[in-house]
Structure formats: C-alpha cells, structure tokens
Design an enzyme around this catalytic site. Sequence first.
Site, PDB file in Angstrom:
ATOM      1  N   GLU A 234       0.850  -1.187   0.000  1.00 45.00           N
ATOM      2  CA  GLU A 234       0.000   0.000   0.000  1.00 45.00           C
ATOM      3  C   GLU A 234       0.888   1.239   0.000  1.00 45.00           C
ATOM      4  O   GLU A 234       1.543   1.544   0.988  1.00 45.00           O
ATOM      5  CB  GLU A 234      -0.925   0.003   1.225  1.00 45.00           C
ATOM      6  CG  GLU A 234      -1.898   1.156   1.243  1.00 45.00           C
ATOM      7  CD  GLU A 234      -2.724   1.182   2.520  1.00 45.00           C
ATOM      8  OE1 GLU A 234      -2.772   2.240   3.171  1.00 45.00           O
ATOM      9  OE2 GLU A 234      -3.299   0.122   2.863  1.00 45.00           O
ATOM     10  N   CYS A 268      -2.502   8.679   2.557  1.00 43.70           N
ATOM     11  CA  CYS A 268      -2.197   8.240   1.190  1.00 43.70           C
ATOM     12  C   CYS A 268      -3.295   8.552   0.181  1.00 43.70           C
ATOM     13  O   CYS A 268      -3.066   8.465  -1.022  1.00 43.70           O
ATOM     14  CB  CYS A 268      -1.884   6.736   1.173  1.00 43.70           C
ATOM     15  SG  CYS A 268      -3.219   5.702   1.789  1.00 43.70           S
TER      16      CYS A 268
END
Length: 463
Positions: A234, A268
């Site tokens: 990720e 993110c």
Amino acid sequence: MSTIEVTSPFDGRVVGSVPFTTVEGVQKAIDTAYERFLDVDNWIPKYKRIEILENLMKIMSSQVEELTILCASEGGKPYIDSKVEIQRAINGVKIAIEQIGLQEGQEIAMGHTASSANRMAYTMKEPIGVVAAISAFNHPFNLAIHQVIPAIAVGCPVIIRPATQTPMSALRLVELLKEAGLPEGWAQAVVCDRQGGELLVTSPKTAFFTFIGSGPVGWYLNSKASAGTRSALEHGGVAPVIVEPDADIEAMIPDLVKGGFYHAGQVCVSVQRIFVHESIADTVASEIAQKASKLVVGDQLDPKTEVGPLINHNEVNRVEEWVNDAVAKGGKILTGGKRIGDSCFEPTVIVNPSDDAIISQKEIFGPVVCVYSYKTLDEAIKRANQLDVSFQAAVFTKNLDTALKAVKRLNATAVMVNDHTAFRVDWMPFGGAKTSGLGLGGIPDSMREMQNQKMMVIKSPVL
C-alpha cells in the site's frame, strides 16, 4: 538491549523509549514465529482466537483515553482525530471477529463427467504461514490493527516492524494481545533498522508480507522477497477530484477541506488535486481557502487543534520547497504557503500551478491542496489520469450519467461520488494499483490474502 527515544513531532519532547532489535533479534523473532506455524497440533483454534480478540476489544475500550494520547503523542495527529483512530481500531477488531465465521470454503462440483464420477470435493481455508508487517507512521495504531489482527484472526503468527518514528502504538498492541490471552510468539513487534526490516521480507520462513509506506521502498522489498512469498503493498496516490458545474458547492466544501487537511495531509488518499469546471473554479477555490484559513494549527494534544505537525522537520522543509516551486511555475497562493516554526505548515491552497510543477506530479503528503480549472469533463479526466499512480479519486456532480462516466474512466481503484477521496471504512477493499500498490487491504480482504485454499477430494464407490 539498546533503546531508542520517541519524540513528539510538534515540539521534540521525549514521549517514550522502546527497545531496539538487532538483526540477530529479528532472526530470532522469525524463528519463533515459524516454530509456532510448524506446530500444527498447537495452532490456536477459531473459538479461542475469537475469545482473545473479544478480550482485546474489552481492554482497548477501557483504555481509549490512554491509547489516544499515546497515538497522538508519537504520530502528531490531532487529539480529536487520534481518538477516532482508536475507536476505529476497536471496531476493526470487531470486524475481524465477524469475518472469522465468514471466511469459508465451498463445494466443487463433481460427478458431471465420467472422469469425476464417484467423487465429492470441498475447499477449506488454512493460514498461509508467518506474516511480516512493515508499517507506516501516519496511523500508528490503526495500521497495526489492519496488519496484525487479520493475521491473528486467521491463525497466522505475525511480526510487525513499525515505523521507527512511531513505534509505541504497535508495541502496545502486541502487549494488549498478550494481556488478552494470545500465547507467546504469535504476535511480535520489532523496532529495527532497514537491514532488519529487509530480513523480515527476504526470509524463506516468511509466507506473506504486508507493507504500508513509500512506493520505492515497497517495490524494492517486493523484488527481494523469497520465492513463493505473497505480498500486499500500500503506497500513496495523488488523489484527483473532479468538480462539475452542477455540484452542490455548499455541501462539498467541508468535505474537501477535511479530505485535504486531515492529519496535515499525511494520508495516502488525501485530497490534493481538485479539477474544477472553469465556470465555478474561482468560487470553489476561494471558499476552500476561506475555510482552510480558519483551521487551528498547533500542538496535536490540544483538543482544539485541527491540523497538527508534520512528522519531522525535513518534511516541513520539503513541503516548503514544493510550494515555492509551484509558485515559481505559475501557481497562485490563496491562503497559507508558509511554515509555522520548525514543525508545522500553514493549510495552503494553490490555484493553477503548472502541470510540470512537482506538486502537480507527486504526492505532497502535507497540508496543501491545488485547484485547477478545466473546460470539459474529458479534459479533467485526462489530466486526472496523467500520472502513474492509481488509488482513490472523486467526482462531485448531480448528474448520474456524468458520475458513471467519471467512475468508468478515472484511473482509480475506488471512485467516490459526492464525497472526498480520503473516505474509508475498515471493512471495504482498500489498495492502489500501478505504482500505488499491489493487492488489497481492508480487514476482510487482508484475511483472505493471509490464507491458502486447500481442497479435499473424496473418492468412494457409493457416491
């Protein structure tokens, strides 16, 4: 054993110290976890895992305030948001408990061909093996939950290597699991250097590694993993938002401000690039700037703080450089644009920086939002898709056809309609594609990733 001090990102004061694990210590942790996995007769049964996780929920629920302060102190996320993080973490454990009974196999059809006559077949799920988790700083407790708890839920021994800037939350989670009844060796935390972290991934005893962090590091580690090691990566994105002329501006502005400046943009999927139709671009930009200018910036432990510090001083320097570059390349600052001391940066709104500005091409990971005007939806989609990242995106419109067109054409793993890009609940699939990552997070999907499927075929003349 040596220790490292953990300091507050806001004022540098020491908030704790943790043991530092050598490479030899990391190898010992791997050996211990592997021994637990090989001892099949002593795997933790499902009912016992449920009991342990239920105990963990009770313990965490009794320590919300303590865990909130711990999480905020080391990570810099404002107190109000850190409390939400702990509440999410508790709910994450609940989700894993619920999923234990849903992670099931199926019957595979037999008997419909001559070659499969007199047979029945079923699949079942088994733990994949030792899980190595390398975590990031920005959600120190909840990320540990997302990487550790799915492993425990499916019966995998797990070792987490938290970010060295924010290690206390992960270590506390491992302590709480032991307090909840988890046997020794099933969950371990190691605070180590990069060599130790790389050993976790490259060890042939590691069956699965989950990584949350920067793209270059994640892809490097993935390339070094042992043959057969499964992975989930990720990384970040440069979240695009498209705003059509018919968008509900009044309802939209608070969402975009929250999505852009939550945790000082250190998320993110933070809102970063907002493409607004030229007919309303000035209005939208000015309203975002007006609201951003009123955000309270400061000490993360002050309940009034809405935007806390960046994780370290170098990040403040980098954000300042990127903002100055954006201005030099045509961007106009509507609010912010300056550092606040060594640790904080003003919530900043920039209008129309050029496409070759650093901030238009890379993830800022700071409290900066850019607004770009466009003429047509096709142009907005093309510009939104021009980078090599693919994570969450958003479109604001009242027109269903427009929304569906954007959902279909935006290069993203998830598209939010009339909501900001940073929306997430812990049971939904979550992950990037292209350079943004590999595989899926989210607790149910992580549990599926951490299991192997085994099939049993029974042959009998009476079938």
